[in-house]
Design an enzyme around this catalytic site. Structure first.
Site, PDB file in Angstrom:
ATOM      1  N   MET A  79      81.266 117.822   3.346  1.00 17.50           N
ATOM      2  CA  MET A  79      81.264 117.409   1.838  1.00 17.50           C
ATOM      3  C   MET A  79      80.630 118.166   0.990  1.00 17.50           C
ATOM      4  O   MET A  79      79.685 118.948   1.395  1.00 17.50           O
ATOM      5  CB  MET A  79      81.252 115.965   1.762  1.00 17.50           C
ATOM      6  N   HIS A  80      80.923 118.108  -0.359  1.00 16.31           N
ATOM      7  CA  HIS A  80      80.474 118.647  -1.451  1.00 16.31           C
ATOM      8  C   HIS A  80      80.334 120.094  -1.642  1.00 16.31           C
ATOM      9  O   HIS A  80      79.981 120.477  -2.679  1.00 16.31           O
ATOM     10  CB  HIS A  80      78.815 118.249  -1.641  1.00 16.31           C
ATOM     11  N   ASP A 235      83.635 114.353   6.028  1.00 14.41           N
ATOM     12  CA  ASP A 235      83.257 113.834   7.653  1.00 14.41           C
ATOM     13  C   ASP A 235      83.049 112.467   7.780  1.00 14.41           C
ATOM     14  O   ASP A 235      83.248 111.946   8.857  1.00 14.41           O
ATOM     15  CB  ASP A 235      82.061 114.838   7.885  1.00 14.41           C
TER      16      ASP A 235
END
Length: 484
Positions: A79-80, A235
């Site tokens: 992520m991110h 995830d």
């Protein structure tokens, strides 16, 4: 057949299941991380495509016939990450990853704007996407001016697979641009980072169809063209789908490189002051909360490197039966900490070392320290409105009987160990591919695995661990003061 693609930080994993959710095979391809400056962590997005091709080529060596029958694809990813694309569809710069801390000043500035916590339900952490774009605007203005789309890592992979810019709720909730309660981009949050809605992908639920496999990509991967691609998940939400952690009150404790205490919710329960993440889940009408420990088994891996002893050998030295905590304490803040401190600058410490402190004493302190960090997350979840009565342990650390006994005793609740199998993010992504392709009931598909055994708290040792936890809690303010 259904295919799950999990884009991890260190590898891309492809996993194939059949209609009965039996795993037929899997393959992976490695990925590397570049760290050109202290605190930086980047990855070449084109390496994700190369890894996907390599993993599918490896899987095709033994399962070519099954791959030709794939009916749905699901995506999962770290992520991110900020993947920036220009108007010609080209990558502008390497993706800035989740564990990159360069934008800590920008994150603090955005977090000071009340609309961010109010709308996103989260602190703006340095690892999130929005502060990375703010950093680009200040430090790479020419590159920032070229940004036509900002995509999360798995959604850049989707762009190559389908030609479409689409994301879903669970991953987008970690950008600091999503109104998490409304499950929609917020124009005010985007404007605060110099962006607008046209630079965002369209949004779907993780179980929805989100593009179809284009012919050119299909021919390179050995798959049929036109396969529907599910929205997928970040995830952790994908792992929750793989574990069947989708109904209100279900939870897992992931003892992986980082640690996650993940709780599924049927309503939105933000409490950013607790440093708990409150994100959308991959299933419609569901959310989740997470306490995040940045160095869980990574703390043991660090000790392994220092002592030149394999992690499994270190925990084996502790034996099979839990004993009372020793005098040595360990704070697992090797890379800072998220929950509950939101402190990127803090670092780990051993305390209480004496001449009698041998390698086993240090290993016990690491195991106990990580368990205490999970208790911090448990308290933060309670502060955010979620009470848990049991958890399922997953990840590499869950293979240590000593560690799971310590976790159960420190948390004061049963810890379930699932039957052997792969229930991770790639499996969850494959489940989402099945749901999207067949319009299946998500809750009927995303069921928990059978429990192999349950670890109960050691009541005889509980008081001793409670005392040690209080000493552990007192260490953070002491070392924070020393480091300021």
């Amino acid at each position: 057949m259904y295919l799950g693609l999990d884009l991890g930080t260190s590898s891309l994993k492809a996993l194939l299941i059949d209609a009965d959710q039996r795993i037929l095979g899997s393959a992976s391809a490695p990925l590397s991380v570049e760290r050109p400056h202290p605190g930086w962590s980047e990855q070449d997005p084109d390496s994700w495509i190369t890894a996907t091709k390599a993993a599918l080529a490896e899987l095709a060596k033994t399962h070519a016939a099954e791959l030709a029958k794939v009916r749905g694809i699901g995506l999962s990813g770290h992520m991110h990450g900020a993947t920036t694309i220009d108007r010609g569809g080209k990558v502008i710069r390497p993706c800035i990853l989740w564990n990159d801390t360069r934008s800590y000043e920008e994150a603090a500035a955005l977090d000071a704007d009340p609309q961010f916590r109010r709308l996103t339900g989260n602190i703006v952490f340095p690892g999130f996407t929005a502060p990375k774009l703010k950093w680009m605007a200040a430090n790479e203005p020419d590159a920032f001016a070229r940004v036509a789309k900002v995509l999360l890592p798995k959604d850049y992979l989707r762009l190559w697979l389908s030609g479409e810019s689409i994301s879903e709720m669970s991953d987008s909730a970690g950008t600091s641009w999503l109104d998490v309660g409304k499950r929609a981009w917020d124009d005010g949050l985007l404007a605060a980072t110099g962006l607008d809605r046209s630079q965002m992908p369209s949004l779907v639920e993780g179980t929805d169809r989100a593009g179809a496999l284009r012919a050119e990509a299909a021919s390179q991967l050995g798959l049929p063209a036109g396969i529907p691609i599910a929205g997928g998940a970040g995830d952790n939400a994908a792992s929750a789908c793989g574990m069947g952690t989708v109904a209100d009150g279900q939870a897992f404790a992931s003892l992986g490189t980082s640690g996650v205490l993940f709780a599924a919710n049927n309503r939105y329960l933000p409490n950013p002051d607790s440093a708990v993440h409150a994100f959308c889940h991959a299933l419609p009408g569901t959310w989740h909360q997470m306490g995040v420990i940045l160095s869980a088994t990574d703390s043991l891996n660090w000790l392994s490197g220092i002592t030149s002893t394999e992690p499994s050998a270190l925990t084996a030295e502790l034996g099979d039966s839990l004993v009372a905590p020793g005098s040595v304490l360990f704070l697992p803040y090797l890379s800072g900490e998220r929950t509950p401190h939101n402190d990127a600058a803090i670092r780990g410490v051993f305390a209480g070392l004496g001449h009698e402190s041998d390698r086993a004493a240090m290993t016990r302190a690491v195991v106990e320290g990580v368990a205490f960090a999970f208790r911090d997350s448990l308290a933060a979840l309670a502060q955010a409105g979620t009470s848990l009565s049991r958890v399922t342990a997953i990840g590499g650390g869950s293979r240590s009987s000593y560690w799971t006994q310590a976790l159960a005793t420190v948390l004061g609740m049963p810890v379930d160990i699932p039957e052997g199998g792969d229930f991770g993010a790639a499996f969850g992504a494959a489940r989402l591919g099945l749901i999207a392709a067949e319009a299946a009931d998500p809750f009927a598909v995303c069921t928990p695995p059978a429990t192999a055994r349950t670890i109960h708290p050691n009541r005889d040792l509980a008081a001793g661990f409670d005392d040690a936890y209080q000493r552990y809690r007192a260490l953070y303010p002491a070392i924070k003061g020393a480091m300021s």
